[in-house]
Design a protein around this motif. Structure first.
Motif, PDB file in Angstrom:
ATOM      1  N   THR A  15       3.503   4.960  -6.726  1.00 19.88           N
ATOM      2  CA  THR A  15       4.937   4.824  -6.508  1.00 19.88           C
ATOM      3  C   THR A  15       5.368   5.849  -5.467  1.00 19.88           C
ATOM      4  O   THR A  15       5.039   7.031  -5.593  1.00 19.88           O
ATOM      5  N   ALA A  16       6.097   5.385  -4.464  1.00 20.48           N
ATOM      6  CA  ALA A  16       6.640   6.294  -3.451  1.00 20.48           C
ATOM      7  C   ALA A  16       7.847   7.016  -4.038  1.00 20.48           C
ATOM      8  O   ALA A  16       8.721   6.391  -4.641  1.00 20.48           O
ATOM      9  N   VAL A  17       7.899   8.324  -3.870  1.00 20.09           N
ATOM     10  CA  VAL A  17       9.014   9.108  -4.389  1.00 20.09           C
ATOM     11  C   VAL A  17      10.292   8.759  -3.635  1.00 20.09           C
ATOM     12  O   VAL A  17      11.355   8.626  -4.226  1.00 20.09           O
ATOM     13  N   LEU A  27      -0.312  -0.657  -3.995  1.00 23.34           N
ATOM     14  CA  LEU A  27      -1.607  -0.888  -4.607  1.00 23.34           C
ATOM     15  C   LEU A  27      -2.681  -0.545  -3.579  1.00 23.34           C
ATOM     16  O   LEU A  27      -2.564  -0.941  -2.412  1.00 23.34           O
ATOM     17  N   VAL A  28      -3.705   0.189  -3.982  1.00 23.14           N
ATOM     18  CA  VAL A  28      -4.812   0.509  -3.073  1.00 23.14           C
ATOM     19  C   VAL A  28      -5.691  -0.733  -2.976  1.00 23.14           C
ATOM     20  O   VAL A  28      -6.276  -1.173  -3.964  1.00 23.14           O
ATOM     21  N   LEU A  44      -3.130   1.175   1.576  1.00 24.04           N
ATOM     22  CA  LEU A  44      -2.096   0.895   0.582  1.00 24.04           C
ATOM     23  C   LEU A  44      -1.333  -0.351   0.990  1.00 24.04           C
ATOM     24  O   LEU A  44      -0.924  -0.478   2.144  1.00 24.04           O
ATOM     25  N   GLU A  45      -1.132  -1.249   0.054  1.00 19.94           N
ATOM     26  CA  GLU A  45      -0.349  -2.454   0.307  1.00 19.94           C
ATOM     27  C   GLU A  45       0.929  -2.397  -0.519  1.00 19.94           C
ATOM     28  O   GLU A  45       0.885  -2.204  -1.734  1.00 19.94           O
TER      29      GLU A  45
END
Length: 71
Positions: A15-17, A27-28, A44-45
């Motif tokens: 999750t991006a802060v 998701l990697v 990362l997608e």
């Protein structure tokens, strides 16, 4: 600081802060390796837009930028 085993990053969730362009959950989808087969980068997608970004795997250790899992 997140503790990460680079060999177990494939299909992990992040999750991006500070989300940008409604891209919060990632998701990697791939691991990039060097000649010695050590992980050097991850792909990362974004779940929402399907946009892919490549970054050094150690960037995921920064708690101010990334959180493990989807929150």
């Amino acid at each position: 600081m997140n503790t990460i085993n680079p060999e177990k990053l494939y299909h992990s969730k992040w999750t991006a802060v500070r989300p940008r362009n409604k891209e919060k959950h990632f998701l990697v989808t791939a691991l990039e390796r060097d000649a010695e087969e050590t992980v050097v980068a991850v792909v990362l997608e974004a779940v929402y837009t399907r946009r892919e970004t490549t970054l050094h795997w150690q960037a995921l250790k920064d708690d101010d930028t990334w959180l493990m899992g989807w929150r």
